[in-house]
Design a protein around this motif. Structure first.
Motif, PDB file in Angstrom:
ATOM      1  N   GLN A  31      -6.590   6.548   3.011  1.00  0.00           N
ATOM      2  CA  GLN A  31      -5.822   5.327   3.729  1.00  0.00           C
ATOM      3  C   GLN A  31      -6.546   5.051   4.855  1.00  0.00           C
ATOM      4  O   GLN A  31      -6.747   6.070   5.769  1.00  0.00           O
ATOM      5  CB  GLN A  31      -4.438   6.057   3.703  1.00  0.00           C
ATOM      6  N   GLN A  77       0.813  -1.326  -0.003  1.00  0.00           N
ATOM      7  CA  GLN A  77       0.148  -0.056   0.058  1.00  0.00           C
ATOM      8  C   GLN A  77       0.753   1.253   0.002  1.00  0.00           C
ATOM      9  O   GLN A  77       1.996   1.146  -0.424  1.00  0.00           O
ATOM     10  CB  GLN A  77      -0.976   0.032   1.211  1.00  0.00           C
ATOM     11  N   ASP A 104      -4.319   9.401  -0.847  1.00  0.00           N
ATOM     12  CA  ASP A 104      -3.780   9.400   0.449  1.00  0.00           C
ATOM     13  C   ASP A 104      -4.869   9.650   1.514  1.00  0.00           C
ATOM     14  O   ASP A 104      -4.446   9.194   2.630  1.00  0.00           O
ATOM     15  CB  ASP A 104      -2.667  10.468   0.647  1.00  0.00           C
ATOM     16  N   VAL A 134      -4.102   1.121  -2.920  1.00  0.00           N
ATOM     17  CA  VAL A 134      -5.100   1.616  -1.831  1.00  0.00           C
ATOM     18  C   VAL A 134      -6.430   2.428  -2.325  1.00  0.00           C
ATOM     19  O   VAL A 134      -7.308   1.832  -1.763  1.00  0.00           O
ATOM     20  CB  VAL A 134      -4.282   2.752  -1.351  1.00  0.00           C
TER      21      VAL A 134
END
Length: 606
Positions: free
Chosen positions: A529, A365, A526, A560
């Motif tokens: 996540q 990831q 991001d 991800v």
């Protein structure tokens, strides 16, 4: 960097308005502020980040540093170590900047300077030699099987491997496989058999807080170390500061502080024109205050020692493991969670304090953020976990059963990243938003004329964004027809910040999406996540004649994005541009094999 640039790249809010002030924890004053313009610009502020409140009247001198304690939408709360706000804060033209955290890098460098000497030590150096690849890890193979009813077979084997390890064990936890649950059970057993506390760390405050909460719920005595302003409010009761405040001897500190304050106040009452006797008296009062200060410090050290000595688990960020309160402590076992996202220099801070290391995470990831391309090429971009997985496969247990995704959504990631070893738990293997829905769809925009629009390094694709939002609205309407009153959680993801800005602006004007409200969130990969949604829609954005895909080539990011989805995954992109990459060619082929491929032409509103 000029303020206009800092605003544009999301590292400053300006102008801002202070909406509220309140007495915070300990010696902190907490202020709530709101950005009053540029509200669509994606920012880089995060909970726990160091920031500076500034006045643009005199930005160089009128600055006050603090820590973000809460962040929601266009508002944030900052803890400042002051009794009251300075006068300049009342003159308007205020802003807030992200601040470079120099301490973290100083601690990393210190750890790297100390690490080589550890290799030479006979017993203490065994772990360092294993991590350096010059010694193989050892295990107690006579340990009986572990049978914790709440864990599956592979999770129990991971716990057994952790208990059996002499130097190193690694839990490789793909999305949705219960890595945290497994780790918590292993730490519970380690803490019960160890005379010294277990040190549990992670790169981020959020990850440390999650572990602290989960471990405390197991009945363990957990002490959370670090700046209280960086700890989530619900966990303040676990912090060292709060535990110290509850100690019976803490009332002595309060009494002594009051005495010292009284002596200082008396000393300050002397005016400038005083004689020798008054001067001596003033000096004596200050000396008495200083003497009491030393007594306070000794009492604080005693209380901190008592609290930490009774702890079964001490939790901190990687850098927080060097906090002054625990700097001299050593541990039998050190745990690093989210190790796939941790910079190696930061990992060595806690590693040097222990004999045995447990790493948990997923190096398939998001990797750690490395701003220097030269440093990344030289090895900083490769994590300690990733290297150890390759060097010491006997230390690794891969968690194979996942409890999040429909098996069709899971299948591609399993094949590309995990050796086709993942399997979906029966409870999720076939779950859908509604009967007859398709769990996965790749919508191909090739030939539709949805061209990307580069603006320097900023890239967007407004036509693709508009089309994708139409598909989200269509899905919400279909779901409402099958499940009246139920709104699924939806994540809309784009790999480029500018595309996210475009999607947010268009979504705010779309009646169906507006009606769904907080159920629909739009953000970068991001930002998603560690999260999950019922449905995920991904705008791949790139569409050009050169088949250039930029950092879409960092396929771990796409792993991800895709694995956030529980019941439905929709990817929108131009196969002609993307398929020059083997990964995206495989993705399109997988979608076709699953009857999950569709041309955008078939779905366009005419």
């Amino acid at each position: 960097m000029p303020l206009t640039e800092r605003r544009a790249n999301g590292s400053a809010w300006f102008p801002i308005a202070i909406r509220d002030t309140e007495s915070g924890y300990g010696d902190y004053l907490t202020i709530e502020l709101e950005r009053t313009s540029d509200k669509t610009v994606i920012h880089s502020f995060r909970f726990g980040a160091s920031v500076a409140l500034f006045s643009n009247h005199n930005a160089e001198h009128d600055r006050l540093e603090g820590v973000i304690t809460h962040l929601s939408g266009d508002r944030m709360k900052i803890a400042l170590r002051v009794d009251e706000l300075p006068d300049w804060s009342r003159n308007g033209r205020l802003g807030v900047d992200l601040v470079f955290d120099e301490n973290s890098y100083a601690e990393m460098e210190r750890a790297l300077r100390l690490a080589p000497a550890r290799l030479e030590q006979k017993e203490e150096g065994a772990l360092a030699r294993v991590l350096a690849g010059v010694q193989e890890p050892k295990f107690n193979e006579e340990l009986p099987p572990v049978e914790i009813p709440s864990l599956n077979t592979v999770q129990n084997e991971a716990v057994r491997r952790i208990l059996a390890a002499r130097e190193l064990a690694i839990v490789h936890g793909p999305p949705g496989t219960g890595k945290t649950t497994t780790l918590v059970q292993a730490i519970r057993l380690l803490a019960k058999e160890s005379e010294r506390p277990v040190l549990v760390t992670a790169p981020s405050n959020a990850a440390v807080d999650l572990l602290s909460e989960r471990l405390a719920s197991q009945g363990l005595n957990v002490v959370r170390v670090g700046n209280p302003a960086r700890v989530s409010e619900s966990l303040l009761a676990l912090t060292l500061d709060e535990r110290m405040a509850a100690h019976p001897r803490f009332k002595d500190i309060k009494r002594l502080k009051k005495q010292a304050s009284e002596y200082r106040d008396l000393a300050h009452k002397y005016k400038r024109s005083f004689g020798a006797a008054e001067r001596e008296q003033r000096k004596a009062l200050f000396n008495e205050a200083r003497s009491i200060g030393k007594e306070i410090e000794q009492t604080e050290q005693y209380i901190a020692g008592a609290v930490l000595g009774a702890a079964q688990v001490i939790t901190a960020t990687l850098v927080g493991a060097a906090h002054y309160s625990v700097r001299g402590l050593h541990y039998d076992t050190v745990v690093i969670d989210e190790a796939g996202q941790a910079l190696e220099p930061a990992c060595w801070i806690p590693i040097l304090k222990g004999r045995k290391l447990i790493m948990a995470g997923d190096h398939c990831q998001l990797p750690p953020t490395v701003k220097s391309e030269a440093a990344a090429r030289a090895g900083l971009g490769r994590t300690l976990m990733e290297r150890c997985v390759g060097q010491h496969p006997a230390s690794v247990v891969l968690l194979e059963e996942q409890y999040r995704m429909h098996e069709t959504i899971m299948g591609f990631s399993s094949k590309e990243f995990y050796g086709d070893r993942l399997r979906a738990a029966p409870s999720v293997a076939q779950h859908l938003l509604f009967a007859g829905d398709r769990p996965m769809l790749f919508i191909d925009t090739a030939g539709c004329g949805y061209e990307e629009r580069p603006e320097g390094v900023r890239i967007s694709n407004p036509e693709e964004a508009q089309f994708l939002l139409q598909q989200v609205a269509r899905m919400l309407e279909e779901n409402a027809a099958h499940n009246p009153g139920a709104v699924p959680s939806v994540g809309i993801i784009a790999p480029y910040r500018h595309q996210v800005e475009v999607l947010k602006e268009l979504a705010s004007a779309h009646p169906v999406l507006r009606e769904a409200g907080a159920a629909v969130t739009v953000n970068t990969i991001d930002s998603f996540q560690g999260q999950e949604r019922d449905a995920i829609f991904i705008s791949l954005t790139r569409s050009n004649a050169d088949a250039a895909i930029g950092f879409l080539s960092e396929v771990r990011r796409m792993n991800v994005a895709m694995t956030r989805a529980r019941k439905k995954l929709v990817l929108v992109g131009d196969s002609a541009t993307l398929s020059q990459s083997d990964f995206y060619a495989d993705l399109v082929a997988y979608a076709q094999a699953q009857d999950a491929y569709q041309s955008a032409w078939e779905l366009m509103d005419i």
